[in-house]
Design an enzyme around this catalytic site. Structure first.
Site, mmCIF file in Angstrom:
data_model
loop_
_atom_site.group_PDB
_atom_site.id
_atom_site.type_symbol
_atom_site.label_atom_id
_atom_site.label_comp_id
_atom_site.label_asym_id
_atom_site.label_seq_id
_atom_site.Cartn_x
_atom_site.Cartn_y
_atom_site.Cartn_z
ATOM 1 N N HIS A 360 0.916 -1.059 0.122
ATOM 2 C CA HIS A 360 0.131 0.036 0.101
ATOM 3 C C HIS A 360 0.850 1.198 0.049
ATOM 4 O O HIS A 360 0.296 2.347 -0.348
ATOM 5 C CB HIS A 360 -0.998 -0.102 1.327
ATOM 6 C CG HIS A 360 -0.537 -0.015 2.450
ATOM 7 N ND1 HIS A 360 -0.348 -1.332 3.245
ATOM 8 C CD2 HIS A 360 -0.224 1.030 3.337
ATOM 9 C CE1 HIS A 360 0.307 -0.784 4.517
ATOM 10 N NE2 HIS A 360 0.540 0.416 4.498
ATOM 11 N N ARG A 467 -8.856 -0.576 -6.769
ATOM 12 C CA ARG A 467 -8.348 -1.582 -5.717
ATOM 13 C C ARG A 467 -9.206 -1.502 -4.229
ATOM 14 O O ARG A 467 -8.836 -0.514 -3.458
ATOM 15 C CB ARG A 467 -7.158 -1.142 -5.513
ATOM 16 C CG ARG A 467 -6.227 -1.428 -6.686
ATOM 17 C CD ARG A 467 -4.655 -1.373 -6.573
ATOM 18 N NE ARG A 467 -3.918 -1.585 -7.637
ATOM 19 C CZ ARG A 467 -3.530 -0.660 -8.621
ATOM 20 N NH1 ARG A 467 -4.046 0.680 -8.340
ATOM 21 N NH2 ARG A 467 -2.919 -0.826 -9.496
ATOM 22 N N ARG A 503 -13.116 -3.882 -7.880
ATOM 23 C CA ARG A 503 -12.596 -5.068 -7.971
ATOM 24 C C ARG A 503 -12.791 -5.777 -6.346
ATOM 25 O O ARG A 503 -12.563 -4.842 -5.592
ATOM 26 C CB ARG A 503 -10.828 -5.322 -8.199
ATOM 27 C CG ARG A 503 -10.433 -6.741 -8.151
ATOM 28 C CD ARG A 503 -8.905 -6.754 -8.486
ATOM 29 N NE ARG A 503 -8.024 -6.069 -7.303
ATOM 30 C CZ ARG A 503 -6.664 -5.831 -7.633
ATOM 31 N NH1 ARG A 503 -6.197 -6.320 -8.732
ATOM 32 N NH2 ARG A 503 -6.121 -5.184 -6.910
ATOM 33 N N GLU A 601 -6.114 -13.499 -14.909
ATOM 34 C CA GLU A 601 -4.724 -13.545 -14.621
ATOM 35 C C GLU A 601 -3.847 -14.792 -14.426
ATOM 36 O O GLU A 601 -2.571 -14.698 -14.360
ATOM 37 C CB GLU A 601 -4.781 -12.663 -13.014
ATOM 38 C CG GLU A 601 -5.540 -11.638 -12.835
ATOM 39 C CD GLU A 601 -5.807 -11.136 -11.413
ATOM 40 O OE1 GLU A 601 -5.034 -10.591 -11.142
ATOM 41 O OE2 GLU A 601 -6.799 -11.504 -11.001
ATOM 42 N N ASN A 624 -0.213 -7.818 -15.454
ATOM 43 C CA ASN A 624 1.042 -8.043 -14.401
ATOM 44 C C ASN A 624 1.050 -9.401 -13.899
ATOM 45 O O ASN A 624 1.991 -9.999 -13.890
ATOM 46 C CB ASN A 624 0.900 -6.846 -13.044
ATOM 47 C CG ASN A 624 0.988 -5.826 -13.693
ATOM 48 O OD1 ASN A 624 1.375 -5.234 -14.950
ATOM 49 N ND2 ASN A 624 0.712 -4.571 -12.750
ATOM 50 N N ASP A 625 -0.153 -9.972 -13.235
ATOM 51 C CA ASP A 625 -0.077 -11.189 -12.599
ATOM 52 C C ASP A 625 -0.059 -12.257 -13.718
ATOM 53 O O ASP A 625 0.609 -13.197 -13.585
ATOM 54 C CB ASP A 625 -1.354 -11.268 -11.804
ATOM 55 C CG ASP A 625 -1.118 -11.275 -10.393
ATOM 56 O OD1 ASP A 625 0.030 -11.323 -9.868
ATOM 57 O OD2 ASP A 625 -2.056 -10.621 -9.543
ATOM 58 N N ARG A 635 7.117 -11.368 -9.119
ATOM 59 C CA ARG A 635 7.600 -10.134 -9.713
ATOM 60 C C ARG A 635 7.946 -9.125 -8.497
ATOM 61 O O ARG A 635 8.143 -7.807 -8.329
ATOM 62 C CB ARG A 635 6.366 -9.146 -10.587
ATOM 63 C CG ARG A 635 5.166 -9.389 -9.910
ATOM 64 C CD ARG A 635 3.928 -8.918 -10.929
ATOM 65 N NE ARG A 635 2.318 -9.115 -10.324
ATOM 66 C CZ ARG A 635 1.797 -8.212 -9.879
ATOM 67 N NH1 ARG A 635 2.516 -6.817 -10.020
ATOM 68 N NH2 ARG A 635 0.885 -8.237 -9.304
ATOM 69 N N CYS A 672 -5.780 -4.197 -17.689
ATOM 70 C CA CYS A 672 -5.333 -3.348 -16.471
ATOM 71 C C CYS A 672 -4.150 -3.956 -16.137
ATOM 72 O O CYS A 672 -4.032 -4.738 -15.571
ATOM 73 C CB CYS A 672 -6.297 -3.062 -15.473
ATOM 74 S SG CYS A 672 -6.883 -4.274 -14.665
#
Length: 751
Positions: A360, A467, A503, A601, A624-625, A635, A672
């Site tokens: 965060h 998020r 999400r 993902e 990304n995932d 990552r 995204c």
């Protein structure tokens, strides 16, 4: 030799400076391996030669005076070969070079191992023996292992300027981590350490020894008084043995030998905090090394006592911290609270030894527009307080003691960014479409209200990823349904009538809640995302109810499910969402059922994309995932960050497969992730047919400028060129060259 290795590493870690480290190495290795000679050669970064910096067995006058170029002599050959050289008769080797100053003509057996850090040979560790013999495999393995341990110590010494103390010119040191928030920051390190952790006290010198001695005595006095008071308060609740612990603490504080050790180090100009930490950690290590279990257990008591006194020292030293104008906050693990302590106008960047791009603090950094590098695991952060730093949030790199040339290069990058942002301001009101009119929706990824203003100023047409875990991360308990409703309402109202994709709670992996810990051996393949919330329908139902109540009268909500790996999870989740909607309708809320989509993902979802698209209202790829799982690369691990590449051929082919399956089912498909926010990546995604590109607000103007500068057929031609390519580097170079040819070089992130 394992016990010896551990013992040497412990001594090295406890050593105050690099000369002490080198002395420990050459002394202990010679004793353990029963050799006549042990020597360390280190690279002189100015001349490029390797200098004899420490020895036991050679002429001590040769230290600092013997220089070997790569390839020169046996040591130089270890450098160029980047592997050990083990010789029975060194003098017979064609590369043997005799240096009269060392007196080494008496030695035949030779074993040299390279000291390598990030593929650079920092030095060579050598042992020699008078008689002719070949060192055995165990001895060679021991020296190789020790060289690997020494590599990190020497790299740290470069960063902290310790090499300058033993005659080498101070130079810039580079460390790598994870690119957590884009941009460049040039400023001064301000170290944040836990309030009472002996192991993280920065190495620092004091200017006023008498004042520091007085500070130390006052802290001891305060700690004694505190322990007495606590002992008195708890006297009625403790038995005799437990009360004796308080007496033992006071006795240790009265121990004149400990105080004398600390005062001696303060007189050597160490700060009281550092001197106290060094002495107490040495005592902790002594207790931990004892064979008797009772005494080993006392190590925890010594550590606790050390922390108590350290807390009092800190209270006196840090009553008022002074932040420089260009503060780069550096710590082992930064928190939102530590960010809040720094005046916003002085904070320009962040560096954290732990953490990832999903922590965060990283999310807050992106929201605030602060360049950030996370996971810089090898950074000796406790020794760089007040040093000049360059933080490259594009590549996840940072430089300690940057050279004038490097500073000039990054100064120009900062100026170019400023000019580019100014020049792209006009795009905010223009549509995201190609030169021949092909339309793409550009949305943003958000998590905080701080994102909203920047997103709207840059012309965001909606939110592709909100998020919802961020409000959960920033609390010490689960937020109530009403608390969630208020937070979600702010987001929905701010972007209305634009769509907002929320999400559902995505915890697990590298996102843990302090009040809902998930301890797993392999968290990225474990209990995370939809798997958690389906197992806890009370959390899931409360959250989707809050989302739907927040959308009352706005009707711009879209709900998205993370980490979907198969049809069963989507079916189960839809039943719960429909149940929550039905409950709200029964309670009198006039709310339409929001669209329900999924994130792709994981690889299994790629191969079921057609079936998933038929049952979902929309699809969004979490690139990304997906890249992480396709390439088997964590990552959040900076050691393998170089393998992670969103333009990998396998990733591009998977993305093409998803969009084809989605459109065949008549379902809109968005994406995204970092790839969507890269101008070159955005052109490839647009050519594939993606309907929505969602990104960080900072990247939105760059992507829009790239899209408006090309036609759809031109982007299609670029895609067809790169899809058959075999390596991500080849694809990346092709895309960069294309953007340069199109006059879009200014949009590229610096390399």
């Amino acid at each position: 030799m394992l016990g010896s290795l551990r013992s040497i590493v412990q001594e090295v870690n406890a050593a105050r400076d690099l000369p002490a480290v080198l002395d420990i190495i050459v002394r202990r290795v010679r004793d353990v391996m029963h050799t006549r000679v042990c020597s360390v050669y280190l690279r002189d970064n100015q001349s490029g030669t390797y200098v004899l910096m420490a020895t036991r067995g050679l002429n001590p006058d040769a230290v600092g005076n013997v220089h070997l170029a790569p390839g020169e002599g046996l040591v130089g050959n270890v450098v160029t070969r980047e592997e050990p050289i083990n010789l029975e008769r060194a003098e017979a080797h064609p590369a043997y070079h005799y240096f009269p100053a060392t007196g080494e003509e008496r030695f035949s057996a030779f074993l040299g191992t390279p000291i390598i850090h990030h593929r650079q040979v920092l030095g060579v560790l050598v042992v020699q023996q008078a008689e002719q013999r070949r060192f055995d495999e165990g001895e060679e393995a021991f020296l190789v292992t020790l060289s690997a341990q020494l590599a990190g110590v020497i790299a740290h010494a470069e960063a902290t300027g310790a090499l300058a103390a033993i005659g080498q010119q101070r130079r810039e040191a580079k460390f790598t981590g994870l690119a957590a928030s884009p941009g460049v920051a040039i400023g001064r390190a301000h170290i944040v350490v836990p309030p009472a952790n002996l192991a993280t006290v920065p190495y620092a010198c004091c200017m006023d020894v008498d004042a520091e001695l007085e500070l130390f005595q006052q802290a001891l006095s305060n700690a004694r008084e505190e322990i007495r008071e606590v002992g008195e308060q708890l006297k009625g609740d403790l038995n005799r043995e437990e009360r004796a612990l308080f007496d033992a603490y006071i006795s240790m504080l009265d121990d004149s030998s400990i105080a004398v050790e600390v005062c001696d180090r303060i007189r050597q100009q160490l700060t009281a905090s550092r001197a106290w930490a060094e002495v107490m950690l040495e005592h902790v290590r002594r207790f931990e090394a004892m064979s008797d279990s009772y005494f080993r257990d006392r190590a925890a008591d010594v550590r606790d006592l050390g922390a108590r006194v350290l807390m009092h020292l800190r209270q006196q030293q840090q009553a008022e911290r002074d932040y420089p104008e260009n503060t780069i906050l550096v710590g082992e693990e930064l928190t939102a609270a530590t960010l809040a302590q720094v005046p916003r106008e002085k904070l320009i960047g962040l560096v954290s030894v732990k953490g990832s791009g999903n922590s965060h603090v990283a999310i807050i950094a992106r929201a605030m527009g602060l360049p950030a590098v996370m996971g810089a695991q090898e950074l000796p952060f406790e020794r760089i307080d007040g040093e000049d730093l360059v933080v490259d949030g594009y590549r996840g790199e940072l430089f300690v003691h940057p050279s004038p040339e490097l500073r000039r290069r990054y100064d120009s990058i900062v100026e170019e960014e400023r000019e580019l942002a100014k020049n792209l301001d006009y795009l905010a009101t223009l549509p995201a479409e190609t030169a021949d009119g092909h339309r793409v929706r550009l949305w943003v990824n958000t998590g905080l209200m701080a994102d909203v203003v920047r997103s709207l100023e840059r012309g965001a047409e909606g939110v592709g990823l909100y998020r919802t875990e961020v409000p959960f991360l920033l609390r010490d308990r689960f937020p109530s349904e009403e608390e969630q409703r208020e937070i979600y309402r702010e987001q929905l109202e701010a972007f209305a009538p634009r769509p907002v994709t929320m999400r559902t709670l995505d915890i697990g992996g590298d996102k843990a809640l302090a009040y809902f810990p998930i301890e797993e051996t392999n968290p990225f393949l474990g209990w995370r995302g939809i798997r958690v919330t389906l197992d806890h329908p009370e959390i899931f139902l409360g959250q989707v109810r809050a989302m739907m109540k927040a959308s009352l009268g706005l009707d711009n909500l879209r709900i998205m499910l993370p980490m979907i790996s198969g049809i069963g999870e989507l079916v189960s989740a839809r039943k719960l969402v429909e149940r929550a909607h039905a409950e709200l309708v029964d309670e009198g809320f006039d709310i339409a059922m929001p669209p329900l989509g999924i994130m792709i993902e994981v690889p299994s979802a790629v191969y079921q994309a057609r079936e998933l698209a038929e049952q979902a209202d929309f699809i969004s790829v979490g690139s990304n995932d997906l890249t992480q799982y396709l390439l088997a690369v964590d990552r959040s691990n900076s050691r393998v960050a170089g393998i992670y590449h969103s333009l990998h051929p396998a990733v591009l082919r998977a993305l093409q497969e998803i969009i084809t399956a989605g459109h065949e089912a008549g379902t809109k498909v968005g994406i995204c992730g970092e790839l969507a926010g890269d101008p070159g990546g955005a052109l490839l995604l647009m050519a594939m047919g993606y309907d929505v590109l969602s990104m960080n607000a900072t990247n939105l103007p760059r992507v829009k400028a790239a899209l408006r500068a090309v036609t759809k057929p031109e982007a299609d031609e670029l895609l067809q060129r790169v899809l058959p390519m075999h390596s991500p580097q080849e694809i990346e170079h092709t895309v960069r060259d294309y953007l340069t040819e199109m006059g879009l070089k200014a949009l590229l992130q610096p390399q």
